[in-house]
Design a protein around this motif. Structure first.
Motif, mmCIF file in Angstrom:
data_model
loop_
_atom_site.group_PDB
_atom_site.id
_atom_site.type_symbol
_atom_site.label_atom_id
_atom_site.label_comp_id
_atom_site.label_asym_id
_atom_site.label_seq_id
_atom_site.Cartn_x
_atom_site.Cartn_y
_atom_site.Cartn_z
ATOM 1 N N PHE A 1 46.636 -110.061 -76.410
ATOM 2 C CA PHE A 1 46.603 -111.087 -77.461
ATOM 3 C C PHE A 1 47.845 -110.976 -78.358
ATOM 4 N N ILE A 2 48.236 -109.746 -78.666
ATOM 5 C CA ILE A 2 49.452 -109.549 -79.464
ATOM 6 C C ILE A 2 50.667 -110.121 -78.727
ATOM 7 N N MET A 3 50.720 -109.914 -77.404
ATOM 8 C CA MET A 3 51.861 -110.424 -76.645
ATOM 9 C C MET A 3 51.856 -111.949 -76.548
ATOM 10 N N VAL A 4 50.683 -112.580 -76.577
ATOM 11 C CA VAL A 4 50.653 -114.047 -76.621
ATOM 12 C C VAL A 4 51.374 -114.521 -77.887
ATOM 13 N N ALA A 5 51.071 -113.875 -79.025
ATOM 14 C CA ALA A 5 51.743 -114.233 -80.275
ATOM 15 C C ALA A 5 53.242 -113.936 -80.202
ATOM 16 N N CYS A 6 53.610 -112.808 -79.578
ATOM 17 C CA CYS A 6 55.023 -112.436 -79.484
ATOM 18 C C CYS A 6 55.795 -113.395 -78.578
ATOM 19 N N VAL A 7 55.193 -113.804 -77.468
ATOM 20 C CA VAL A 7 55.859 -114.767 -76.586
ATOM 21 C C VAL A 7 56.029 -116.096 -77.299
ATOM 22 N N ARG A 8 55.009 -116.508 -78.013
ATOM 23 C CA ARG A 8 55.129 -117.747 -78.798
ATOM 24 C C ARG A 8 56.252 -117.630 -79.824
ATOM 25 N N GLY A 9 56.350 -116.468 -80.476
ATOM 26 C CA GLY A 9 57.428 -116.251 -81.432
ATOM 27 C C GLY A 9 58.791 -116.259 -80.762
ATOM 28 N N ASP A 10 58.872 -115.678 -79.563
ATOM 29 C CA ASP A 10 60.130 -115.658 -78.825
ATOM 30 C C ASP A 10 60.534 -117.069 -78.409
ATOM 31 N N LEU A 11 59.571 -117.846 -77.929
ATOM 32 C CA LEU A 11 59.862 -119.239 -77.553
ATOM 33 C C LEU A 11 60.301 -120.044 -78.774
ATOM 34 N N ARG A 12 59.647 -119.793 -79.908
ATOM 35 C CA ARG A 12 60.025 -120.506 -81.133
ATOM 36 C C ARG A 12 61.462 -120.165 -81.532
ATOM 37 N N LEU A 13 61.806 -118.888 -81.449
ATOM 38 C CA LEU A 13 63.164 -118.459 -81.793
ATOM 39 C C LEU A 13 64.188 -119.090 -80.857
ATOM 40 N N LEU A 14 63.915 -119.070 -79.550
ATOM 41 C CA LEU A 14 64.830 -119.665 -78.589
ATOM 42 C C LEU A 14 64.976 -121.167 -78.816
ATOM 43 N N LEU A 15 63.875 -121.823 -79.175
ATOM 44 C CA LEU A 15 63.924 -123.260 -79.438
ATOM 45 C C LEU A 15 64.798 -123.562 -80.648
ATOM 46 N N VAL A 16 64.636 -122.785 -81.704
ATOM 47 C CA VAL A 16 65.471 -122.972 -82.904
ATOM 48 C C VAL A 16 66.940 -122.753 -82.562
ATOM 49 N N GLN A 17 67.230 -121.688 -81.821
ATOM 50 C CA GLN A 17 68.619 -121.399 -81.444
ATOM 51 C C GLN A 17 69.203 -122.505 -80.576
ATOM 52 N N ALA A 18 68.394 -123.046 -79.670
ATOM 53 C CA ALA A 18 68.866 -124.126 -78.799
ATOM 54 C C ALA A 18 69.149 -125.391 -79.611
ATOM 55 N N ARG A 19 68.287 -125.699 -80.555
ATOM 56 C CA ARG A 19 68.475 -126.930 -81.348
ATOM 57 C C ARG A 19 69.643 -126.809 -82.312
ATOM 58 N N LEU A 20 70.022 -125.557 -82.638
ATOM 59 C CA LEU A 20 71.206 -125.329 -83.481
ATOM 60 C C LEU A 20 72.471 -125.124 -82.644
ATOM 61 N N SER A 21 72.329 -125.267 -81.315
ATOM 62 C CA SER A 21 73.435 -125.085 -80.364
ATOM 63 C C SER A 21 73.973 -123.660 -80.357
ATOM 64 N N GLU A 22 73.133 -122.700 -80.749
ATOM 65 C CA GLU A 22 73.540 -121.302 -80.691
ATOM 66 C C GLU A 22 73.398 -120.746 -79.274
ATOM 67 N N ILE A 23 72.505 -121.320 -78.496
ATOM 68 C CA ILE A 23 72.361 -120.992 -77.077
ATOM 69 C C ILE A 23 72.201 -122.301 -76.317
ATOM 70 N N PRO A 24 72.525 -122.335 -75.015
ATOM 71 C CA PRO A 24 72.273 -123.556 -74.234
ATOM 72 C C PRO A 24 70.777 -123.847 -74.199
ATOM 73 N N ILE A 25 70.418 -125.098 -74.202
ATOM 74 C CA ILE A 25 68.995 -125.449 -74.211
ATOM 75 C C ILE A 25 68.295 -124.961 -72.950
ATOM 76 N N ARG A 26 69.070 -124.783 -71.877
ATOM 77 C CA ARG A 26 68.447 -124.262 -70.651
ATOM 78 C C ARG A 26 67.954 -122.828 -70.846
ATOM 79 N N GLY A 27 68.503 -122.101 -71.841
ATOM 80 C CA GLY A 27 68.003 -120.754 -72.129
ATOM 81 C C GLY A 27 66.561 -120.790 -72.597
ATOM 82 N N PHE A 28 66.253 -121.762 -73.453
ATOM 83 C CA PHE A 28 64.865 -121.950 -73.878
ATOM 84 C C PHE A 28 64.015 -122.462 -72.724
ATOM 85 N N LEU A 29 64.513 -123.465 -72.008
ATOM 86 C CA LEU A 29 63.722 -124.102 -70.956
ATOM 87 C C LEU A 29 63.398 -123.139 -69.812
ATOM 88 N N SER A 30 64.341 -122.254 -69.469
ATOM 89 C CA SER A 30 64.085 -121.317 -68.371
ATOM 90 C C SER A 30 63.011 -120.303 -68.760
#
Length: 282
Positions: free
Chosen positions: A171-200
Motif C-alpha cells: 500500500f505504501i508503494m502504491v502511494a509512492c508510485v503515484r507520487g513518482d508519476l505525479r513528479l514525472l508528470l510535473v517535470q514533463a509539463r515543465l519540459s524538464e524531461i521528455p513527456i515520453r519519460g512520464f508516458l513510459s
C-alpha cells in the motif's frame, strides 16, 4: 533475542552500511522493506497519503536486504569488518541467497541479506529498475518505485508468514508510485524531461496492474489500481496526455474492472486502502 523482539531500524540508522556500499561503487541494490521506507521518506513531505500512513504504522524494519552476488557479499563483509556466509556450490543451486552477514549497529545486531535475484524479476531485467537517490548525505542505489511495487506484489501473493508486513508495504508503494508519476508528470509539463519519460513509466504501471501478477495482488489485498493514478492527469491538455486519458486509460479500466476485490478483513489494511481512495480524488 527472539526474531520478533529484534530492534527495528530506520534507514538513517544504517548510514554506515549504505556508505560502505557507496564507497564500493554500489555492488548491490537495496530492496525489501528498507527500500519501501526509503521511497516513503523521499516522497513523504509532499504526499498526504504517506503522511497519514506514517501516523498508522512505523517505517522501520528489523533487517536490510540487497540484490547482488556472492562476490558482492564478500566485498561488503570485508568493508564492514565481518564475515559473509556464502552458500557453497551445492547449496547455491536453487537458492536465492547469495550471502548473509551480521554487523552491530548501535550495539544491536543487524542482519544483512544479499539475494541473487528478486522474486518476480528476471535477472537480466533487474538493472533497468535500479536507480540512485541522495538520502541525507549518502547516495543509495535501490529498486525504483515501479520495481518495488512489482516485488511487493509478488510477496503478498506468494509468501504467507506471520509477522511479515508485505501488504502494508505494498500500500505504501502504491502511494509512492503515484507520487513518482505525479513528479514525472510535473517535470514533463515543465519540459524538464521528455513527456515520453512520464508516458513510459505510466505504461509500465498500466501493463503490470492489468497483468496476471497485478490481478492476483489486487484480489489478495483488495487494491483498486485506479488509485495509483495521479489525479493531475484529469486536467492535462497536452495531446499525448489527452490520448492517454481518452484512449489508453478507458481500455485499462475495462481490464482491471474484472478484478474481483473483496472487503479487507484487517482494520489497518482497511484504513490504508481508504486513505489511498480518499487521496486519489482531485
Amino acid at each position: 533475542m527472539d526474531a520478533d523482539e529484534r530492534k527495528q531500524f530506520a534507514l538513517h540508522d544504517l548510514k554506515d552500511v549504505l556508505r560502505a556500499l557507496e564507497e564500493l561503487g554500489f555492488p548491490c541494490t537495496l530492496i525489501g522493506g528498507q527500500a519501501v521506507y526509503c521511497w516513503a521518506g523521499l516522497f513523504l513531505s509532499g504526499d498526504v497519503a504517506l503522511q497519514q500512513f506514517a501516523k498508522l504504522t512505523d517505517f522501520l524494519s528489523k533487517d536490510i536486504d540487497f540484490q547482488g552476488t556472492a562476490q558482492a557479499a564478500k566485498a561488503i563483509a570485508r568493508k564492514l569488518g565481518c564475515r559473509a556466509e556464502v552458500p557453497g556450490l551445492r547449496q547455491a543451486f536453487g537458492n536465492l541467497m547469495a550471502g548473509k552477514l551480521r554487523v552491530v549497529v548501535a550495539g544491536v545486531p543487524l542482519s544483512i541479506e544479499i539475494l541473487r535475484k528478486v522474486p518476480g524479476f528476471e535477472v537480466r531485467n533487474f538493472s533497468r529498475y535500479a536507480v540512485r537517490e541522495e538520502v541525507g548525505d549518502v547516495v543509495v542505489q535501490l529498486l525504483d518505485p515501479v520495481g518495488m511495487l512489482m516485488a511487493k506484489s509478488w510477496n503478498v501473493v506468494n509468501i504467507s508468514k506471520e509477522g511479515r508486513r508485505d501488504t502494508e508495504q505494498l500500500f505504501i508503494m502504491v502511494a509512492c508510485v503515484r507520487g513518482d508519476l505525479r513528479l514525472l508528470l510535473v517535470q514533463a509539463r515543465l519540459s524538464e524531461i521528455p513527456i515520453r519519460g512520464f508516458l513510459s513509466t505510466m505504461e509500465l504501471v498500466l501493463i503490470f496492474s492489468e497483468s496476471a501478477a497485478g490481478r492476483k495482488a489486487a484480489e489478495k489485498c483488495s487494491i483498486d489500481w485506479q488509485h495509483i493514478l495521479p489525479c493531475e492527469i484529469e486536467n492535462a491538455s497536452e495531446p499525448e496526455l489527452l490520448a492517454l486519458r481518452e484512449k489508453r486509460l478507458p481500455r485499462w479500466r475495462l481490464k482491471i474492472k474484472r478484478h474481483r476485490l473483496g472487503p479487507p478483513q484487517n482494520p489497518l489494511h482497511r484504513r490504508m486502502l481508504g486513505i489511498l481512495a480518499e487521496t486519489a480524488r482531485p
